[in-house]
Design a protein around this motif. Structure first.
Motif, PDB file in Angstrom:
ATOM      1  N   ASP A 156       0.840  -1.209   0.000  1.00 28.22           N
ATOM      2  CA  ASP A 156       0.000   0.000   0.000  1.00 28.22           C
ATOM      3  C   ASP A 156       0.871   1.254   0.000  1.00 28.22           C
ATOM      4  O   ASP A 156       0.573   2.223  -0.710  1.00 28.22           O
ATOM      5  CB  ASP A 156      -0.922   0.006   1.227  1.00 28.22           C
ATOM      6  CG  ASP A 156      -2.096  -0.951   1.078  1.00 28.22           C
ATOM      7  OD1 ASP A 156      -2.928  -0.729   0.184  1.00 28.22           O
ATOM      8  OD2 ASP A 156      -2.177  -1.916   1.860  1.00 28.22           O
ATOM      9  N   ALA A 157       1.945   1.235   0.785  1.00 28.76           N
ATOM     10  CA  ALA A 157       2.817   2.402   0.863  1.00 28.76           C
ATOM     11  C   ALA A 157       3.490   2.677  -0.477  1.00 28.76           C
ATOM     12  O   ALA A 157       3.614   3.835  -0.899  1.00 28.76           O
ATOM     13  CB  ALA A 157       3.875   2.192   1.948  1.00 28.76           C
TER      14      ALA A 157
ATOM     15  N   LYS B 178       0.933   4.165  -2.961  1.00 29.66           N
ATOM     16  CA  LYS B 178       0.713   5.594  -2.697  1.00 29.66           C
ATOM     17  C   LYS B 178       1.863   6.418  -3.264  1.00 29.66           C
ATOM     18  O   LYS B 178       1.663   7.499  -3.838  1.00 29.66           O
ATOM     19  CB  LYS B 178       0.580   5.839  -1.194  1.00 29.66           C
ATOM     20  CG  LYS B 178      -0.717   5.309  -0.597  1.00 29.66           C
ATOM     21  CD  LYS B 178      -0.753   5.533   0.906  1.00 29.66           C
ATOM     22  CE  LYS B 178      -2.036   4.936   1.504  1.00 29.66           C
ATOM     23  NZ  LYS B 178      -2.046   5.061   2.988  1.00 29.66           N
ATOM     24  N   GLU B 179       3.083   5.909  -3.099  1.00 27.16           N
ATOM     25  CA  GLU B 179       4.259   6.586  -3.641  1.00 27.16           C
ATOM     26  C   GLU B 179       4.174   6.667  -5.162  1.00 27.16           C
ATOM     27  O   GLU B 179       4.464   7.706  -5.761  1.00 27.16           O
ATOM     28  CB  GLU B 179       5.516   5.819  -3.219  1.00 27.16           C
ATOM     29  CG  GLU B 179       6.826   6.414  -3.707  1.00 27.16           C
ATOM     30  CD  GLU B 179       8.014   5.551  -3.323  1.00 27.16           C
ATOM     31  OE1 GLU B 179       9.154   6.056  -3.414  1.00 27.16           O
ATOM     32  OE2 GLU B 179       7.826   4.378  -2.950  1.00 27.16           O
TER      33      GLU B 179
ATOM     34  N   GLU C 229       1.512   6.659  -7.055  1.00 33.85           N
ATOM     35  CA  GLU C 229       0.475   7.615  -7.459  1.00 33.85           C
ATOM     36  C   GLU C 229       0.944   9.050  -7.237  1.00 33.85           C
ATOM     37  O   GLU C 229       0.650   9.942  -8.046  1.00 33.85           O
ATOM     38  CB  GLU C 229      -0.813   7.344  -6.685  1.00 33.85           C
ATOM     39  CG  GLU C 229      -1.480   6.025  -7.057  1.00 33.85           C
ATOM     40  CD  GLU C 229      -2.741   5.750  -6.267  1.00 33.85           C
ATOM     41  OE1 GLU C 229      -3.719   5.258  -6.853  1.00 33.85           O
ATOM     42  OE2 GLU C 229      -2.753   6.031  -5.042  1.00 33.85           O
ATOM     43  N   THR C 230       1.706   9.270  -6.167  1.00 28.27           N
ATOM     44  CA  THR C 230       2.199  10.618  -5.854  1.00 28.27           C
ATOM     45  C   THR C 230       3.144  11.136  -6.927  1.00 28.27           C
ATOM     46  O   THR C 230       3.119  12.320  -7.291  1.00 28.27           O
ATOM     47  CB  THR C 230       2.916  10.625  -4.486  1.00 28.27           C
ATOM     48  OG1 THR C 230       1.992  10.245  -3.467  1.00 28.27           O
ATOM     49  CG2 THR C 230       3.477  12.010  -4.168  1.00 28.27           C
TER      50      THR C 230
ATOM     51  N   GLN D  96      -6.364  -0.623  -7.959  1.00 32.49           N
ATOM     52  CA  GLN D  96      -5.865   0.749  -7.885  1.00 32.49           C
ATOM     53  C   GLN D  96      -4.962   1.072  -9.068  1.00 32.49           C
ATOM     54  O   GLN D  96      -5.025   2.169  -9.639  1.00 32.49           O
ATOM     55  CB  GLN D  96      -5.095   0.966  -6.579  1.00 32.49           C
ATOM     56  CG  GLN D  96      -5.955   1.095  -5.337  1.00 32.49           C
ATOM     57  CD  GLN D  96      -5.106   1.314  -4.110  1.00 32.49           C
ATOM     58  OE1 GLN D  96      -5.024   0.471  -3.220  1.00 32.49           O
ATOM     59  NE2 GLN D  96      -4.443   2.445  -4.041  1.00 32.49           N
TER      60      GLN D  96
END
Length: 347
Positions: free
Chosen positions: A48-49, A52-53, A55-56, A88
């Protein structure tokens, strides 16, 4: 750069055919919206982390060493964390590629990098990779005339997908023309069926199975005879530095001390017990082994260094980043994940 072009480059760099048969490698998630790849994120595990990275930083392609999708699935639902990440990725237009054991087995790959942390030496493969693309059977038979030979070879070529089969002809004698044909596993059955339709070949046919040739330098695990022997304590220090770790685990082999000499080391990234089993070395290096596997090694006088699973692999991402950077255009940025880490830590 289009995704297809990046995948072609990855295949040139490390062919997926080098992966183990049980593995799930290659393109695992392909978004429906086609767009250029401008940012690639390298990670050992897709968590998950890391997502998120990705997508950022507006990542277009995640290269996850471990395949986030491994076992067959019957549905895509949110309650399963790996399936949730795949969903995702699709929604964000991010492709996911996994090389896993192809990177382990390739010459100059993860295992060569891992064992290289102890210094230079004579390196060999523990379990040799074989050329799965090579032809695997030889068909020997006889024909009565050149006309029959031409007809049979034409039909056999059609059985092999239109590619010209390897064949050889010995000098004709009173019994006819002796022919040898090399074919693949896939073309074996239709080739035999073709020959059985012809009288002379059907009466004289013999089938020999050929050994697949080794792919030198490629395969599972590595064993290295060091140019300069080191002590166990020096091996510990070198591996900590090589893997950027403050702690590793050590089991001293029976009769060994921290000052014992290490001349030969066997290494396998990840969970390497099955590959290292039976290897003759002063020291084993891998990510993880079971309690009893460690005891077996120790009883034989072999010391064991365990780094935890992904710690034995993660450092290679920087090597791959450099190899990709020199082959990709300046418009493509390759980054190593900052969020990726081993789930275990010493506390």
């Amino acid at each position: 750069m289009e995704l297809k072009e990046v995948l072609e480059l990855l295949e040139q760099l490390v062919p997926l055919s080098l992966a183990e048969s049980w593995d799930n490698v290659g393109l695992l998630v392909e978004p429906s919206r086609s767009h250029p790849v401008r940012a690639i994120l390298l990670t050992n595990d897709l968590t998950d982390a890391v997502m998120k990275e990705a997508e950022t930083i507006s990542c277009d392609l995640i290269i996850s060493y471990h395949p986030p999708l491994f076992r067959p699935i019957k549905r895509l639902v949110q309650k399963d964390w790996k399936q949730r990440l795949a969903i995702q990725a699709v929604e964000a237009g991010i492709a996911i590629f996994s090389p896993h054991t192809s990177w382990d087995n390739v010459k100059g790959g993860v295992n060569d990098w891992l064992v290289g942390g102890l210094g230079s030496g004579q390196v060999s493969v523990l379990s040799q990779a074989l050329d799965v693309a090579s032809h695997s059977h030889k068909l020997e038979f006889m024909v009565r005339s050149a006309e029959e030979l031409n007809a049979v070879i034409e039909e056999l070529n059609a059985c092999d997908g239109g590619t010209a089969l390897q064949h050889s002809i010995s000098r004709p004698d009173s019994s006819g023309i002796h022919v040898s044909v090399i074919c693949s596993d896939l073309s074996l059955t239709p080739s035999v069926q073709t020959l059985l339709r012809h009288t002379s070949p059907s009466q004289s046919l013999s089938i020999l199975k050929l050994e697949k040739p080794p792919l030198l330098g490629h395969g599972q695990g590595r064993v290295c005879v060091l140019d300069q022997p080191i002590t166990v304590v020096e091996a510990i220090q070198k591996m900590k530095s090589h893997l950027s770790l403050s702690h590793i685990r050590l089991a001293l082999g029976l009769g060994q001390t921290l000052e014992s000499s290490v001349c030969t080391v066997a290494a396998c990234a990840g969970s390497g017990a099955s590959v290292l089993n039976g290897a003759k070395a002063n020291l084993y290096i891998t990510g993880e082994m079971s309690h009893h596997e460690v005891l077996d090694a120790v009883a034989k006088g072999t010391s064991v260094i365990l780094t935890d699973h992904s710690n034995s692999e993660r450092g290679f991402l920087g090597v791959i980043r450099e190899r990709l950077a020199v082959r990709l255009p300046d418009s493509v940025t390759v980054m190593v994940s900052k969020a990726d880490r081993d789930p275990l830590e010493v506390v």
